[in-house]
Design a protein around this motif. Sequence first.
Motif, PDB file in Angstrom:
ATOM      1  N   GLY A  81     -15.951 -13.016  -7.294  1.00 10.81           N
ATOM      2  CA  GLY A  81     -16.164 -12.043  -8.357  1.00 10.81           C
ATOM      3  C   GLY A  81     -15.798 -10.617  -8.042  1.00 10.81           C
ATOM      4  N   HIS A  82     -15.196 -10.357  -6.876  1.00 12.56           N
ATOM      5  CA  HIS A  82     -14.867  -8.988  -6.490  1.00 12.56           C
ATOM      6  C   HIS A  82     -13.396  -8.665  -6.775  1.00 12.56           C
ATOM      7  CE1 HIS A  82     -18.852  -8.765  -4.886  1.00 12.56           C
ATOM      8  NE2 HIS A  82     -18.640  -9.826  -4.118  1.00 12.56           N
ATOM      9  N   LYS A  83     -13.074  -7.388  -6.847  1.00 16.98           N
ATOM     10  CA  LYS A  83     -11.752  -6.933  -7.291  1.00 16.98           C
ATOM     11  C   LYS A  83     -10.870  -6.539  -6.093  1.00 16.98           C
ATOM     12  CE  LYS A  83     -13.728  -4.844 -11.492  1.00 16.98           C
ATOM     13  NZ  LYS A  83     -15.152  -4.866 -11.051  1.00 16.98           N
ATOM     14  N   PRO A  84      -9.741  -7.217  -5.903  1.00 20.23           N
ATOM     15  CA  PRO A  84      -8.891  -6.908  -4.748  1.00 20.23           C
ATOM     16  C   PRO A  84      -7.810  -5.868  -5.018  1.00 20.23           C
ATOM     17  CG  PRO A  84      -8.249  -9.009  -5.729  1.00 20.23           C
ATOM     18  CD  PRO A  84      -9.340  -8.449  -6.580  1.00 20.23           C
ATOM     19  N   LEU A  85      -7.559  -5.064  -4.013  1.00 21.42           N
ATOM     20  CA  LEU A  85      -6.402  -4.182  -3.971  1.00 21.42           C
ATOM     21  C   LEU A  85      -5.519  -4.671  -2.829  1.00 21.42           C
ATOM     22  CD1 LEU A  85      -8.220  -0.721  -4.216  1.00 21.42           C
ATOM     23  CD2 LEU A  85      -6.940  -1.844  -6.060  1.00 21.42           C
ATOM     24  N   GLY A  86      -4.324  -5.097  -3.153  1.00 24.97           N
ATOM     25  CA  GLY A  86      -3.388  -5.506  -2.114  1.00 24.97           C
ATOM     26  C   GLY A  86      -2.487  -4.336  -1.774  1.00 24.97           C
ATOM     27  N   LEU A  87      -2.647  -3.781  -0.589  1.00 23.57           N
ATOM     28  CA  LEU A  87      -1.875  -2.597  -0.199  1.00 23.57           C
ATOM     29  C   LEU A  87      -0.710  -2.993   0.695  1.00 23.57           C
ATOM     30  CD1 LEU A  87      -3.162   0.862   0.901  1.00 23.57           C
ATOM     31  CD2 LEU A  87      -1.491  -0.307   2.312  1.00 23.57           C
ATOM     32  N   VAL A  88       0.487  -2.589   0.320  1.00 22.24           N
ATOM     33  CA  VAL A  88       1.643  -2.723   1.204  1.00 22.24           C
ATOM     34  C   VAL A  88       2.046  -1.322   1.634  1.00 22.24           C
ATOM     35  CG1 VAL A  88       4.023  -3.502   1.435  1.00 22.24           C
ATOM     36  CG2 VAL A  88       2.397  -4.868   0.123  1.00 22.24           C
ATOM     37  N   GLY A  89       2.131  -1.127   2.940  1.00 21.54           N
ATOM     38  CA  GLY A  89       2.252   0.218   3.494  1.00 21.54           C
ATOM     39  C   GLY A  89       3.652   0.785   3.517  1.00 21.54           C
ATOM     40  N   GLY A  90       4.063   1.376   2.410  1.00 21.96           N
ATOM     41  CA  GLY A  90       5.377   2.011   2.375  1.00 21.96           C
ATOM     42  C   GLY A  90       5.485   3.202   3.304  1.00 21.96           C
ATOM     43  N   SER A  91       4.348   3.861   3.572  1.00 20.13           N
ATOM     44  CA  SER A  91       4.371   4.996   4.515  1.00 20.13           C
ATOM     45  C   SER A  91       3.961   4.555   5.914  1.00 20.13           C
ATOM     46  CB  SER A  91       3.464   6.124   4.021  1.00 20.13           C
ATOM     47  OG  SER A  91       2.114   5.703   3.960  1.00 20.13           O
ATOM     48  N   THR A  92       2.863   3.796   6.038  1.00 15.48           N
ATOM     49  CA  THR A  92       2.436   3.347   7.376  1.00 15.48           C
ATOM     50  C   THR A  92       3.475   2.405   7.986  1.00 15.48           C
ATOM     51  OG1 THR A  92       1.038   1.753   6.199  1.00 15.48           O
ATOM     52  CG2 THR A  92      -0.047   3.660   7.170  1.00 15.48           C
ATOM     53  N   GLY A  93       4.248   1.721   7.136  1.00 12.33           N
ATOM     54  CA  GLY A  93       5.324   0.863   7.658  1.00 12.33           C
ATOM     55  C   GLY A  93       6.440   1.659   8.307  1.00 12.33           C
ATOM     56  N   LEU A  94       6.540   2.934   7.944  1.00 10.90           N
ATOM     57  CA  LEU A  94       7.528   3.811   8.582  1.00 10.90           C
ATOM     58  C   LEU A  94       7.080   4.232   9.972  1.00 10.90           C
ATOM     59  CD1 LEU A  94       8.315   6.044   5.481  1.00 10.90           C
ATOM     60  CD2 LEU A  94       9.921   4.464   6.594  1.00 10.90           C
ATOM     61  N   ILE A  95       5.786   4.077  10.245  1.00 10.29           N
ATOM     62  CA  ILE A  95       5.203   4.471  11.530  1.00 10.29           C
ATOM     63  C   ILE A  95       4.960   3.257  12.417  1.00 10.29           C
ATOM     64  CG2 ILE A  95       3.250   5.623  12.639  1.00 10.29           C
ATOM     65  CD1 ILE A  95       5.068   7.448  10.927  1.00 10.29           C
ATOM     66  N   GLY A  96       4.220   2.290  11.892  1.00 10.65           N
ATOM     67  CA  GLY A  96       3.870   1.095  12.667  1.00 10.65           C
ATOM     68  C   GLY A  96       2.615   1.313  13.482  1.00 10.65           C
ATOM     69  N   ASP A  97       1.637   0.400  13.324  1.00  9.06           N
ATOM     70  CA  ASP A  97       0.402   0.548  14.084  1.00  9.06           C
ATOM     71  C   ASP A  97       0.658   0.264  15.561  1.00  9.06           C
ATOM     72  OD1 ASP A  97       0.808  -2.183  13.316  1.00  9.06           O
ATOM     73  OD2 ASP A  97      -1.166  -2.631  14.106  1.00  9.06           O
ATOM     74  N   PRO A  98      -0.051   0.937  16.442  1.00 10.50           N
ATOM     75  CA  PRO A  98       0.198   0.774  17.882  1.00 10.50           C
ATOM     76  C   PRO A  98      -0.037  -0.657  18.351  1.00 10.50           C
ATOM     77  CG  PRO A  98      -1.190   2.688  17.458  1.00 10.50           C
ATOM     78  CD  PRO A  98      -1.116   1.922  16.180  1.00 10.50           C
ATOM     79  N   ARG A  99       0.867  -1.156  19.153  1.00  5.44           N
ATOM     80  CA  ARG A  99       0.687  -2.464  19.788  1.00  5.44           C
ATOM     81  C   ARG A  99       0.092  -2.253  21.175  1.00  5.44           C
ATOM     82  NH1 ARG A  99       6.564  -5.100  19.319  1.00  5.44           N
ATOM     83  NH2 ARG A  99       7.047  -3.115  20.294  1.00  5.44           N
ATOM     84  N   GLN A 100      -0.442  -3.322  21.735  1.00  5.41           N
ATOM     85  CA  GLN A 100      -1.044  -3.240  23.068  1.00  5.41           C
ATOM     86  C   GLN A 100      -0.008  -2.921  24.137  1.00  5.41           C
ATOM     87  OE1 GLN A 100      -4.144  -3.500  24.173  1.00  5.41           O
ATOM     88  NE2 GLN A 100      -5.335  -4.380  22.504  1.00  5.41           N
TER      89      GLN A 100
END
Length: 438
Positions: A81-100
Motif C-alpha cells: 500500500g505504499h507509494k514508490p519513487l524510482g530514482l535513476v541518477g542522471g547526476s549521481t551517475g556522472l559521479i559514481g558512488d565510491p567502490r571499495q
Amino acid sequence: MSEIEQNPALSGQRNDPSFENVWQELKWRGLVHVSTEETELEKVLSGESITYYCGFDPTAPSLHLGNLVQLLNMRRLQLAGHKPLGLVGGSTGLIGDPRQTAERVLNTKETVAEWVGKLESQVSRFLSFEGENAARMVNNLDWTANLSAIDFLREVGKYFRVGTMIKKETVAARLNSDEGISYTEFSYQVLQGYDYLKLHQLYGCTLQTGGSDQWGNLTSGTDLIRKAEGKSAYAYGTPLITNSDGTKFGKSEGNAIWLDAEMCSPYTFYQFWLNTADADAISRLKVFTFLSRAEIEALEKEVAERPFARKAQKELAYLVTSLVHGVDATEKVIAASAALFGQGELGDMDEATLRAATQELKSTTVTGEDLDIISVLMASGLSESKSAARRTISEGGAYVNNVKYSDHEAVVSREDLLHGRYLLVRRGKKNLAVVEVS
C-alpha cells in the motif's frame, strides 16, 4: 493493460496473511540487515500509505541481480500500500558512488543520458503506475543541473561534518588504501543525501531503501532531513547476498547476470537460477519470488526429502525468469532446453535462443555443401576417428538436429541446417556439440 498487470509473476498479493505486517514479512525473507529506528519504522509501515524511494545509478547500460533485490523490495512495499519513487541518477551517475577498491571511470554525459533511459525502462517494468499508490519515476538531474557549486555548498554542504563523512565504511577503506579517494567520489554521499531531502520536500518521501553497502549514503539523507527540516525520515538496508559456498552471488563464469536480454540471454538467465545449490534455493525463493511462506515452506520440505527432483530450483528459475523476461520468453527457454536433448522441435527455436542454449557446447565451423554423417561426427569432436564415428552410428547413438542416423553413407544436406547455418550433433543421450556450416 500495463506490463506489470500482464506478468502474473509480479502481481503478488497485498500481504501474506501469515504475517502481522509487511515489515515482519521483509524480515522473514531476509531483506532487512540494518535500519534506522526499527520499532518506529515497523509502526510507520503498518499504518497509512507513505512515500519511499530507491535509487539506481546508470554506471552500466543495464541493471543486474543486485539491483533486482531492490526492485522486488520496492514492489513488495507497493503491494503493501505504499507509494514508490524510482530514482535513476542522471547526476549521481556522472559521479559514481565510491567502490571499495578503486576510483570509477567517469563516463561521458551522452553515455550517462543514454543509460538513464535504459534503466528507467527497466525499473518501470517492476512497478505499477496506476491506482492510489501509483509509482513515479524521477531523475536527480532535474534538481541538480541548475544548482551552482556555491549554492550547493551554502545550502547543503553546511550540514555535513567531514569527521562523520570519513568514517563511512567505503570512504574509510579508500582513505586507508594506496588508491585514496578523490573529492569527486568523496562528495557522492552529499549528493545522495540531497536527493533524499529533495524527494522529502517535493513528494513527502520518508523512507529510503538500498543495499547495506550503501548504508553510509542512506543515513546521510536521514541526517540531512533531520538537520535541515527538523523532521524524521527512515532508511533500511538489505543484506549483501552471498552463496553458501562462499562464492560471489550474481555471476556466472565470472560474468555478471544482467537484466537486459541482449547482455544476458533469457536462456543463460534461466540456467543460472536452475543451477542454484540446494543450500541456497530456499533463501533465493524468499528474496526473488512472491511465493507465500506456506508455498516456500512446502518447497523447503521437498528439497529435504527429494533433493534429486530439484523442484525448488525449477520453480525458482521459472518465476525469476518470468519476472525479468516475461512468461512467453521463459516458456521458450524451457522448450529450448528440452529440444536440445530430443524432447522438442529444434526448428521452433529462434536463432538467438539457439545460440544462447548452445554457447557453452563444443563448437566448430566447417565449409562445404552437403556433408556426410561421418564427417559431421568428426568435425563436431564427438568422434575422434572415422572408425569411432562408424561405431557410434552402428550402436544407434548418432543424431543430427535430433534426427537419428543409422546409415554410414547418409548425407546431411544444407536444407537440414538450423537457420541456414547450424547443426546440433548428439552422441548418445547427453554428448552435444554444434557445427556451423559457412
